[in-house]
Write an enzyme that holds these catalytic residues in place. Sequence first.
Site, short mmCIF file in Angstrom:
data_model
loop_
_atom_site.label_atom_id
_atom_site.label_comp_id
_atom_site.label_asym_id
_atom_site.label_seq_id
_atom_site.Cartn_x
_atom_site.Cartn_y
_atom_site.Cartn_z
N SER A 57 0.85 -1.19 0.00
CA SER A 57 0.00 0.00 0.00
C SER A 57 0.89 1.24 0.00
O SER A 57 2.09 1.17 0.32
CB SER A 57 -0.89 0.00 1.25
N TYR A 73 -3.86 -1.05 9.86
CA TYR A 73 -3.64 -1.15 8.42
C TYR A 73 -2.23 -0.67 8.06
O TYR A 73 -1.50 -1.33 7.32
CB TYR A 73 -4.69 -0.34 7.67
#
EC number: 1.1.1.127
Length: 253
Positions: free
Chosen positions: A145, A158
Site C-alpha cells: 500500500s 492497516y
Amino acid sequence: MILSAFSLEGKVAVVTGCDTGLGQGMALGLAQAGCDIVGINIVEPTETIEQVTALGRRFLSLTADLRKIDGIPALLDRAVAEFGHIDILVNNAGLIRREDALEFSEKDWDDVMNLNIKSVFFMSQAAAKHFIAQGNGGKIINIASMLSFQGGIRVPSYTASKSGVMGVTRLMANEWAKHNINVNAIAPGYMATNNTQQLRADEQRSAEILDRIPAGRWGLPSDLMGPIVFLASSASDYVNGYTIAVDGGWLAR
C-alpha cells in the site's frame, strides 16, 4: 521474442480476495495472459468466475477465512490436487478498520493484522514449500500500500500491516531466491473500488486527493493488470524483494 517472456500459458495462479475490485482485476489480467486461477475468498466470486471462464481458463473456487491460518496448507494442497501444480501466489485479501489511534480496539487491531500480514506470511510459506517440491521455482506477489511508505491517519493496524508486508516481502525474497522463487509486492494508490466509495463520494476530499495525484485520476483495477503479469512472468526473473507503486505518481509528489 520478448513478448513471450510475459506469457503465462500453462501456469496456475492462486489469488486471494478476488471476488471484486483489485483482486478481480489482477485475476483477470493473469487469466488473459494464460493462467488458470485458484480463487480463495470468503464468498463465492461469481462474477470473477464467469469472466475468467469466458476467457477459456479454468477457475477453482475455494472458500476460507484467511484470518484463521490452520487451513492454509490444505487450501494449497487442494489447488495442487486439482491442477497438478501451482506457479504463482497473489496475496491480495485484506481488511481495513478506521478509528482514531487513541480509541482503536484490540479486535480491530487483531482482525486486520491476522488477515493483512499473518495470512500473507503463512500463505507464502505454504506456497514456497510447494514451489520447492515442484523444483521449478515460483512467483509470490504481495499487495502492499502507499501506507507501506507513509503513516496515514486513523488506520493504525492497516499502516502497521502494510509496512510489515513490504518488510516481509524483502525477507522472503532474500531467503527464497536461491530456490528460484521471486517475491515482490505491488503498492496500489487511490483506486476506484468499494473500499474508497465513501472517499469518492466526499466531493471536497475527492478533489483534494485528485489534486495530489499527478495522473489526475483515480486508479482502476485494470491498472494493476500489467504490473501483476510482469511480476508473475519470466520477464521479472531478476526482480526480487521490490515493491512497485502503482499510484499515478502519488508517492513522487
